[in-house]
Design an enzyme around this catalytic site. Structure first.
Site, PDB file in Angstrom:
ATOM      1  N   GLY A 116       0.797  -1.226   0.000  1.00  0.00           N
ATOM      2  CA  GLY A 116       0.000   0.000   0.000  1.00  0.00           C
ATOM      3  C   GLY A 116       0.825   1.270   0.000  1.00  0.00           C
TER       4      GLY A 116
ATOM      5  N   GLY B   5       5.551   3.666  -9.025  1.00  0.00           N
ATOM      6  CA  GLY B   5       6.249   2.382  -9.166  1.00  0.00           C
ATOM      7  C   GLY B   5       5.266   1.219  -9.099  1.00  0.00           C
ATOM      8  N   HIS B   6       4.361   1.265  -8.127  1.00  0.00           N
ATOM      9  CA  HIS B   6       3.331   0.222  -8.025  1.00  0.00           C
ATOM     10  C   HIS B   6       2.415   0.258  -9.252  1.00  0.00           C
ATOM     11  CE1 HIS B   6       4.149   1.142  -3.628  1.00  0.00           C
ATOM     12  NE2 HIS B   6       4.381  -0.148  -3.663  1.00  0.00           N
TER      13      HIS B   6
ATOM     14  N   GLY C 131       8.688  -5.703  -8.544  1.00  0.00           N
ATOM     15  CA  GLY C 131       9.562  -4.623  -8.983  1.00  0.00           C
ATOM     16  C   GLY C 131      11.034  -4.961  -8.781  1.00  0.00           C
TER      17      GLY C 131
ATOM     18  N   LYS D 157      13.111  -2.857  -8.008  1.00  0.00           N
ATOM     19  CA  LYS D 157      13.557  -2.018  -6.888  1.00  0.00           C
ATOM     20  C   LYS D 157      13.998  -2.891  -5.716  1.00  0.00           C
ATOM     21  CE  LYS D 157      13.081   1.499  -3.769  1.00  0.00           C
ATOM     22  NZ  LYS D 157      13.005   0.791  -2.516  1.00  0.00           N
ATOM     23  N   ASP D 158      13.232  -3.960  -5.484  1.00  0.00           N
ATOM     24  CA  ASP D 158      13.587  -4.923  -4.432  1.00  0.00           C
ATOM     25  C   ASP D 158      14.263  -6.104  -5.118  1.00  0.00           C
ATOM     26  OD1 ASP D 158      12.158  -3.816  -1.868  1.00  0.00           O
ATOM     27  OD2 ASP D 158      10.792  -3.517  -3.541  1.00  0.00           O
TER      28      ASP D 158
ATOM     29  N   ARG E 244       8.517   4.611   1.788  1.00  0.00           N
ATOM     30  CA  ARG E 244       9.282   5.132   2.933  1.00  0.00           C
ATOM     31  C   ARG E 244       9.878   6.512   2.672  1.00  0.00           C
ATOM     32  NH1 ARG E 244      10.447  -0.737   3.659  1.00  0.00           N
ATOM     33  NH2 ARG E 244       9.628  -1.291   5.716  1.00  0.00           N
TER      34      ARG E 244
HETATM   35  P1  AMP Z   1       5.929  -2.672  -1.492  1.00  0.00           P
HETATM   36  O1  AMP Z   1       4.586  -2.051  -1.445  1.00  0.00           O
HETATM   37  O2  AMP Z   1       7.045  -1.769  -1.088  1.00  0.00           O
HETATM   38  O3  AMP Z   1       5.970  -4.015  -0.813  1.00  0.00           O
HETATM   39  O4  AMP Z   1       6.212  -2.970  -3.028  1.00  0.00           O
HETATM   40  C1  AMP Z   1       5.317  -3.738  -3.797  1.00  0.00           C
HETATM   41  C2  AMP Z   1       5.941  -4.030  -5.138  1.00  0.00           C
HETATM   42  O5  AMP Z   1       6.225  -2.781  -5.798  1.00  0.00           O
HETATM   43  C3  AMP Z   1       7.270  -4.776  -5.026  1.00  0.00           C
HETATM   44  O6  AMP Z   1       7.345  -5.751  -6.063  1.00  0.00           O
HETATM   45  C4  AMP Z   1       8.284  -3.675  -5.216  1.00  0.00           C
HETATM   46  O7  AMP Z   1       9.497  -4.129  -5.737  1.00  0.00           O
HETATM   47  C5  AMP Z   1       7.569  -2.780  -6.199  1.00  0.00           C
HETATM   48  N1  AMP Z   1       8.108  -1.413  -6.164  1.00  0.00           N
HETATM   49  C6  AMP Z   1       8.235  -0.617  -5.079  1.00  0.00           C
HETATM   50  N2  AMP Z   1       8.817   0.558  -5.418  1.00  0.00           N
HETATM   51  C7  AMP Z   1       9.067   0.494  -6.751  1.00  0.00           C
HETATM   52  C8  AMP Z   1       9.665   1.380  -7.695  1.00  0.00           C
HETATM   53  N3  AMP Z   1      10.130   2.574  -7.352  1.00  0.00           N
HETATM   54  N4  AMP Z   1       9.745   0.974  -8.988  1.00  0.00           N
HETATM   55  C9  AMP Z   1       9.292  -0.255  -9.364  1.00  0.00           C
HETATM   56  N5  AMP Z   1       8.718  -1.139  -8.519  1.00  0.00           N
HETATM   57  C10 AMP Z   1       8.609  -0.773  -7.228  1.00  0.00           C
END
Ligand code: AMP
Length: 288
Positions: free
Chosen positions: A34, A39-40, A152, A154-155, A192
């Site tokens: 969330g 990016g999401h 993503g 990113k991780d 974050r």
């Molecule tokens: P999170 O909500 O942080 O758990 O991220 C959910 C998904 O979004 C994960 O697969 C992340 O790698 C991806 N994600 C988060 N930030 C980015 C970004 N800046 N660019 C691409 N994917 C992202």
């Protein structure tokens, strides 16, 4: 803009997905925690390119946070998330509560562990983190039963860990990865980032600049130890406290000798109270 359906009950989710499958539709899935950003949304668009219907989940997963991490203060913005997902072309928002995700409670949950790749870098600095990630991703895959799921880059390490779990357990899901989406000054988008003070936000793009310098130095033939030492020094100089700044092969092993090939520069560093991660994939040999 498509209207989005928000579901909180597993039976309803299952019925929805089963209906699509009866109609021969391919189901895409984007798991998130969330506080969604571009990016999401790019992952929703990516999933859409591989599927006829897209489900995104929003679940702040307690099992992937360490005891002193930011689970309780992690930003929760479900209404904005639903609106953004609708605009991005998502059909269904899966919004389970903790009891739906962990019927016996998070501490009594069946847990996953992917050996080796989970234990280095992020895994070494956040013990149990990837076990929690895989524990929730496996559950989400059983709940949603997607044909394709988008993650993503990113991780970067998470992408490798999830891929390994899916391959090892033969989950019937295709995985696709989306490129890192950045702010115009290079800072990788992250939920974050909103923790950063204005001063720290102004410093934060240095993380990406250091990654770019790590690539240049590597491609110009600098030895890895020197690249990593200079990166750590540059981060400290800019006010970060680095956990690591390293060059690895694509599978996160230490490069042996000077054999050219795919590399990834990875950084995790604290800026004030905020811990940021970023990475850059490249080839160690300059092409052309
Ligand atoms: P999170 O909500 O942080 O758990 O991220 C959910 C998904 O979004 C994960 O697969 C992340 O790698 C991806 N994600 C988060 N930030 C980015 C970004 N800046 N660019 C691409 N994917 C992202």
């Amino acid at each position: 803009m498509t209207a989005i359906q928000t579901l909180t009950e597993l039976d309803r989710l299952r019925a929805t997905v089963a209906g699509w499958k009866r109609d021969g539709l391919r189901v895409g899935f984007v798991p998130t925690m969330g506080n969604l950003h571009a990016g999401h949304h790019s992952l929703v668009a990516l999933a859409r390119r591989h599927a006829d219907r897209v489900v995104a989940s929003v679940f702040v997963n307690p099992t992937q946070f360490g005891p002193n991490e930011d689970f309780t203060r992690y930003p929760r913005t479900p209404e904005d998330d639903a609106a953004g997902l609708a605009a991005a072309g998502c059909d269904t928002l899966w919004l389970p509560d903790v009891a739906t995700m962990y019927p016996f409670g998070p501490d009594a949950a069946v847990r996953m562990h992917v050996p080796a790749v989970s234990d280095v870098l992020e895994g070494a600095h956040r013990p149990g983190h990837f076990d929690g990630v895989c524990t929730v991703v496996a559950r989400l895959f059983h709940q949603v039963r997607p044909d394709v799921a988008a993650f993503g880059r990113k991780d970067y390490q998470q992408w490798l860990v999830v891929r390994r779990m899916v391959e090892d357990l033969a989950f019937p899901v295709e995985l696709v990865a989306g490129d890192i989406v950045r702010e115009s000054d290079g800072l990788a988008m992250s939920s974050r980032n909103r923790y950063l003070s204005p001063e720290d936000r102004a410093r934060a793009p240095e993380l990406h600049r250091v990654l770019l310098r790590m690539r240049v130095m590597t491609q110009e033939g600098a030895v890895r130890a020197q690249v990593e030492a200079e990166a750590n020094a540059a981060l400290r100089e800019a006010g970060f406290v680095p956990d690591y700044a390293v060059i690895r092969t694509a599978d996160l092993c230490e490069p042996v000798g000077e054999l050219p090939g795919p590399r990834v520069a990875l950084i995790a560093a604290r800026l004030g109270k905020t811990r940021l991660i970023d990475n850059l994939e490249f080839d160690s040999a300059l092409s052309g």
